[in-house]
Structure formats: structure tokens, C-alpha cells
Motif scaffolding. Structure first.
Motif, PDB file in Angstrom:
ATOM      1  N   GLU A 143     -19.475 -10.743  17.694  1.00 32.50           N
ATOM      2  CA  GLU A 143     -18.198 -10.771  18.397  1.00 32.50           C
ATOM      3  C   GLU A 143     -17.246  -9.653  17.965  1.00 32.50           C
ATOM      4  O   GLU A 143     -16.148  -9.533  18.508  1.00 32.50           O
ATOM      5  CB  GLU A 143     -17.507 -12.116  18.192  1.00 32.50           C
ATOM      6  CG  GLU A 143     -17.086 -12.390  16.755  1.00 32.50           C
ATOM      7  CD  GLU A 143     -16.237 -13.644  16.645  1.00 32.50           C
ATOM      8  OE1 GLU A 143     -16.017 -14.299  17.684  1.00 32.50           O
ATOM      9  OE2 GLU A 143     -15.806 -13.952  15.516  1.00 32.50           O
ATOM     10  N   GLY A 144     -17.648  -8.874  16.997  1.00 29.52           N
ATOM     11  CA  GLY A 144     -16.771  -7.796  16.557  1.00 29.52           C
ATOM     12  C   GLY A 144     -17.359  -7.006  15.405  1.00 29.52           C
ATOM     13  O   GLY A 144     -18.520  -7.202  15.024  1.00 29.52           O
ATOM     14  N   VAL A 145     -16.536  -6.115  14.869  1.00 28.59           N
ATOM     15  CA  VAL A 145     -16.961  -5.227  13.788  1.00 28.59           C
ATOM     16  C   VAL A 145     -15.892  -5.234  12.705  1.00 28.59           C
ATOM     17  O   VAL A 145     -14.691  -5.199  13.007  1.00 28.59           O
ATOM     18  CB  VAL A 145     -17.160  -3.788  14.313  1.00 28.59           C
ATOM     19  CG1 VAL A 145     -17.469  -2.824  13.165  1.00 28.59           C
ATOM     20  CG2 VAL A 145     -18.258  -3.741  15.363  1.00 28.59           C
ATOM     21  N   ILE A 146     -16.320  -5.293  11.458  1.00 28.99           N
ATOM     22  CA  ILE A 146     -15.400  -5.129  10.337  1.00 28.99           C
ATOM     23  C   ILE A 146     -15.663  -3.779   9.682  1.00 28.99           C
ATOM     24  O   ILE A 146     -16.821  -3.375   9.497  1.00 28.99           O
ATOM     25  CB  ILE A 146     -15.546  -6.285   9.312  1.00 28.99           C
ATOM     26  CG1 ILE A 146     -14.487  -6.125   8.205  1.00 28.99           C
ATOM     27  CG2 ILE A 146     -16.943  -6.355   8.732  1.00 28.99           C
ATOM     28  CD1 ILE A 146     -14.392  -7.316   7.274  1.00 28.99           C
ATOM     29  N   ALA A 147     -14.589  -3.075   9.381  1.00 26.21           N
ATOM     30  CA  ALA A 147     -14.688  -1.776   8.714  1.00 26.21           C
ATOM     31  C   ALA A 147     -13.890  -1.841   7.422  1.00 26.21           C
ATOM     32  O   ALA A 147     -12.702  -2.170   7.434  1.00 26.21           O
ATOM     33  CB  ALA A 147     -14.161  -0.663   9.612  1.00 26.21           C
ATOM     34  N   ILE A 148     -14.540  -1.557   6.316  1.00 27.62           N
ATOM     35  CA  ILE A 148     -13.906  -1.572   4.996  1.00 27.62           C
ATOM     36  C   ILE A 148     -13.915  -0.142   4.467  1.00 27.62           C
ATOM     37  O   ILE A 148     -14.961   0.510   4.432  1.00 27.62           O
ATOM     38  CB  ILE A 148     -14.652  -2.504   4.027  1.00 27.62           C
ATOM     39  CG1 ILE A 148     -14.713  -3.922   4.598  1.00 27.62           C
ATOM     40  CG2 ILE A 148     -13.976  -2.511   2.653  1.00 27.62           C
ATOM     41  CD1 ILE A 148     -15.536  -4.883   3.769  1.00 27.62           C
ATOM     42  N   GLY A 149     -12.741   0.340   4.092  1.00 28.26           N
ATOM     43  CA  GLY A 149     -12.625   1.746   3.729  1.00 28.26           C
ATOM     44  C   GLY A 149     -12.218   1.980   2.285  1.00 28.26           C
ATOM     45  O   GLY A 149     -11.886   1.055   1.535  1.00 28.26           O
ATOM     46  N   ARG A 150     -12.226   3.267   1.930  1.00 26.02           N
ATOM     47  CA  ARG A 150     -11.749   3.716   0.622  1.00 26.02           C
ATOM     48  C   ARG A 150     -10.968   5.005   0.841  1.00 26.02           C
ATOM     49  O   ARG A 150     -11.462   5.929   1.494  1.00 26.02           O
ATOM     50  CB  ARG A 150     -12.925   3.934  -0.330  1.00 26.02           C
ATOM     51  CG  ARG A 150     -12.556   4.428  -1.713  1.00 26.02           C
ATOM     52  CD  ARG A 150     -13.716   4.209  -2.680  1.00 26.02           C
ATOM     53  NE  ARG A 150     -14.942   4.809  -2.209  1.00 26.02           N
ATOM     54  CZ  ARG A 150     -15.347   6.054  -2.509  1.00 26.02           C
ATOM     55  NH1 ARG A 150     -14.584   6.809  -3.287  1.00 26.02           N
ATOM     56  NH2 ARG A 150     -16.486   6.520  -2.053  1.00 26.02           N
ATOM     57  N   ASP A 151      -9.764   5.058   0.312  1.00 24.44           N
ATOM     58  CA  ASP A 151      -8.884   6.203   0.541  1.00 24.44           C
ATOM     59  C   ASP A 151      -9.368   7.403  -0.270  1.00 24.44           C
ATOM     60  O   ASP A 151      -9.459   7.349  -1.496  1.00 24.44           O
ATOM     61  CB  ASP A 151      -7.444   5.834   0.156  1.00 24.44           C
ATOM     62  CG  ASP A 151      -6.456   6.934   0.516  1.00 24.44           C
ATOM     63  OD1 ASP A 151      -6.867   7.902   1.171  1.00 24.44           O
ATOM     64  OD2 ASP A 151      -5.276   6.804   0.152  1.00 24.44           O
ATOM     65  N   LEU A 152      -9.665   8.495   0.440  1.00 20.85           N
ATOM     66  CA  LEU A 152     -10.120   9.733  -0.215  1.00 20.85           C
ATOM     67  C   LEU A 152      -9.089  10.850  -0.109  1.00 20.85           C
ATOM     68  O   LEU A 152      -9.390  11.993  -0.465  1.00 20.85           O
ATOM     69  CB  LEU A 152     -11.430  10.208   0.433  1.00 20.85           C
ATOM     70  CG  LEU A 152     -12.653   9.310   0.334  1.00 20.85           C
ATOM     71  CD1 LEU A 152     -13.832   9.974   1.020  1.00 20.85           C
ATOM     72  CD2 LEU A 152     -13.003   9.008  -1.116  1.00 20.85           C
ATOM     73  N   THR A 153      -7.891  10.532   0.365  1.00 29.65           N
ATOM     74  CA  THR A 153      -6.915  11.578   0.652  1.00 29.65           C
ATOM     75  C   THR A 153      -6.628  12.439  -0.576  1.00 29.65           C
ATOM     76  O   THR A 153      -6.728  13.671  -0.534  1.00 29.65           O
ATOM     77  CB  THR A 153      -5.606  10.953   1.176  1.00 29.65           C
ATOM     78  OG1 THR A 153      -5.897  10.110   2.289  1.00 29.65           O
ATOM     79  CG2 THR A 153      -4.635  12.040   1.610  1.00 29.65           C
ATOM     80  N   GLU A 154      -6.273  11.810  -1.681  1.00 29.20           N
ATOM     81  CA  GLU A 154      -5.927  12.563  -2.887  1.00 29.20           C
ATOM     82  C   GLU A 154      -7.136  13.334  -3.418  1.00 29.20           C
ATOM     83  O   GLU A 154      -7.002  14.470  -3.876  1.00 29.20           O
ATOM     84  CB  GLU A 154      -5.384  11.618  -3.956  1.00 29.20           C
ATOM     85  CG  GLU A 154      -4.021  11.019  -3.616  1.00 29.20           C
ATOM     86  CD  GLU A 154      -3.459  10.201  -4.757  1.00 29.20           C
ATOM     87  OE1 GLU A 154      -4.127  10.122  -5.816  1.00 29.20           O
ATOM     88  OE2 GLU A 154      -2.373   9.628  -4.597  1.00 29.20           O
ATOM     89  N   LEU A 155      -8.323  12.703  -3.336  1.00 29.54           N
ATOM     90  CA  LEU A 155      -9.533  13.369  -3.824  1.00 29.54           C
ATOM     91  C   LEU A 155      -9.827  14.620  -3.010  1.00 29.54           C
ATOM     92  O   LEU A 155     -10.130  15.683  -3.570  1.00 29.54           O
ATOM     93  CB  LEU A 155     -10.721  12.401  -3.749  1.00 29.54           C
ATOM     94  CG  LEU A 155     -12.085  12.964  -4.163  1.00 29.54           C
ATOM     95  CD1 LEU A 155     -12.074  13.404  -5.608  1.00 29.54           C
ATOM     96  CD2 LEU A 155     -13.189  11.931  -3.925  1.00 29.54           C
TER      97      LEU A 155
END
Length: 319
Positions: free
Chosen positions: A118-130
Motif C-alpha cells: 500500500e505504500g513505500v517507506i524511505a529512511i534517510g541519512r543526512d550527508l549535507t555536511e559530509l
């Protein structure tokens, strides 16, 4: 019926706790429906995008992304709807206040009670500073390589420049003894002065580009400012800036690493040139010893100044 009521309470309890767990997780998390609408957006994602929950929920998640990212992430979403997870997919997320955040996401499908997706889950990690740090390192390596190339070119120029200076000095002295016309002697004098000036510049440039092993020592600030101004002469000339020197009468010596002071003053003078008006630009170089025996160095200009939103970033490398 009692058993069903208990199961319903437990189900609601688990659902509420799961919702709180997702919302308070440190990682940015979103849940996307089959029609691409955002159903869940946690606090970490809101902080990353600088947007409110009301602005995001119910919207097509593709419309939140730059056009260059939509074509890349759509196949990831389609695979997740087919039950195929994706790991370590990097994507740019626009911020409501401008700019982008860069995150790497893992996606998986969400099953309904009947086992259908019924859907999708997306789990992220912030790479902006890296990623920003990586770009700074790359830039630093480019600058180091450029400095080495410049030092090599300057070294090759020194030999012919030395010959020009030596033979020019010889011809000038010979002309003075032989009674050459004053106009010819002036031309020879300019040749010698120009060659010496370029030689001094190339030697200072090699010193500046060489990796610093310099120890702190007492240096005269006025001399450092003059040398830095020589480095920036082409930039100053391009904007036709007037240089107003307001050096104090004091000796103005400090205990410091000369090369580091050069770098600071060169950057400030260059920045001042970039900020000057088209006409009537003026740069002020000043030194003054305060009553508490502190040496104050002033590099000012009559330009536009630094915009308020950028002032907090001025000490960031390569900003």
C-alpha cells in the motif's frame, strides 16, 4: 467481543507508539502512498527541508524534488511498489529557505493487512555536511596543485629575469659614463626597475606557495601589507581602485608567521576589490597601536558590504 476490544486497544497502542517512534527518530523518514502522496513526514525530515508538516502532507513527493532528481528517484519508488528494496540511493532535497540538503535513502514497501503493498517507506541519512566537507577538501587539493604549478613556472622565469636585470643595470651604468641622452637613460632605468620588481614578485610568490614550515618571528606589519598589496596589484588595477594608506608612526612589529599574515591580508584586499563600486572605488590600509599596546590593522573599502544572511558564513573555508 472483549477479546476483540482488547486487541483493538493493543493495536491502537502499538500504532500510536510506532507513530511516535517514527516522528522522533533522528533519521529523516517519509511514508509515500501508491499514488505518490506523502502520508507521513517525521521531524527530522521537516528539519532537513525547512518546511512545515502542513506544507508537505498529501503532496506528490516528486513535485518537492528538483526536475533533475525526479527521473532518478521514480524508478526507485516503482521498484519499492513491486517489493524490491533499494539501499544507499543519494538524492537532493530542496529547502524551503533556499539551497538543498543531500541525503542517502533506503526504501522498502509497506504491506496492508491483506498482504497487498500500500505504500513505500524511505529512511534517510543526512550527508549535507559530509558532501560539503568533501568539496572543500577537493578545492583545497586543487589550490595546492595550482600553487605548485605556479611555483614551478615562476622558478623557470627567474633565470631570464635575472639576466634582464643584470644586463640592464650594466647598460645603464655604461650609458651614464658615456653620457647617453637623459631619455635613453630613463628608459634603461625603467627596464631595470621593472625587472627587479617582477623578480621580487616571483620570489615572494614562491615563498607564499611553498608549504609553510615557517616559525613565528617579529615582523613589521607595514611591510607585510605592502607585500600583500603587490600580490593583489592586478586585481586592484582591474577595478581602478585608489589605495589610501594610513599607517601609524609606530614601528608596528608583531610576533607572527609572516606567510599566514600574507594570506589574511591578500584575501581581505581581494574581497574589498570585488565589492567596490564601478567608479570611485577606494581601499584603505591602516595601522594603529591602541592605548593597551595592541596593534590594530584596518582594511576598509567603500563598497557594498557583506549581505546580512552571509555574515555568519564568512569564516567557513572557501565560502
Amino acid at each position: 467481543s472483549l477479546r476483540n476490544a482488547r486487541l483493538l486497544r493493543e493495536s491502537n497502542y502499538l500504532r500510536d507508539n510506532l507513530g511516535k517512534l517514527l516522528d522522533h527518530a533522528n533519521a529523516p523518514i517519509v511514508v509515500i502512498g501508491k499514488d505518490r502522496e506523502l502520508r507521513v513526514v517525521n521531524r527530522a525530515f521537516l528539519a532537513l527541508s525547512n518546511a512545515s508538516r502542513e506544507e508537505l502532507l498529501g503532496r506528490d513527493f516528486l513535485q518537492l524534488l528538483p526536475e533533475t532528481e525526479r527521473g532518478r528517484i521514480l524508478p526507485v519508488f516503482i521498484r519499492a511498489l513491486r517489493g524490491e528494496p533499494t539501499s544507499n540511493f543519494e538524492v537532493r532535497i530542496p529547502r524551503a529557505t533556499g539551497g538543498h540538503s543531500r541525503i542517502v535513502i533506503n526504501t522498502a514497501s509497506i504491506l496492508a493487512a491483506d498482504g497487498e503493498i500500500e505504500g513505500v517507506i524511505a529512511i534517510g541519512r543526512d550527508l549535507t555536511e559530509l558532501r560539503e566537507l568533501e568539496e572543500q577538501i577537493i578545492q583545497a587539493e586543487k589550490l595546492a596543485t595550482l600553487g605548485q604549478l605556479a611555483a614551478g613556472v615562476v622558478h623557470e622565469l627567474n633565470n631570464p629575469l635575472t639576466s634582464i636585470s643584470v644586463y640592464g643595470e650594466y647598460l645603464l651604468r655604461k650609458g651614464e659614463r658615456a653620457g647617453y641622452e637623459s631619455a635613453d637613460l630613463e628608459k634603461l632605468r625603467r627596464i631595470v626597475e621593472s625587472a627587479d620588481r617582477i623578480l621580487k614578485f616571483t620570489r615572494d610568490l614562491v615563498t607564499y606557495a611553498r608549504p609553510s614550515t615557517e616559525e613565528p618571528a617579529f615582523v613589521r606589519i607595514r611591510d607585510i601589507l605592502e607585500q600583500s598589496l603587490l600580490f593583489c596589484e592586478h586585481v586592484v588595477g582591474e577595478v581602478s581602485a585608489d589605495i589610501d594608506k594610513r599607517y601609524g608612526d609606530e614601528d608596528g612589529s608583531v610576533y607572527a608567521v609572516k606567510g599566514q599574515l600574507h594570506q589574511v591580508f591578500i584575501n581581505l584586499i581581494t574581497n574589498a576589490c570585488h565589492a567596490l563600486p564601478v567608479e570611485g572605488g577606494r581601499i584603505i590600509l591602516g595601522t594603529h597601536v591602541d592605548d593597551d599596546d595592541h596593534l590594530r590593522v584596518t582594511i576598509g573599502d567603500n563598497g557594498c558590504g557583506i549581505p546580512a544572511p552571509q555574515r555568519e558564513k564568512i569564516f567557513e573555508p572557501f565560502f
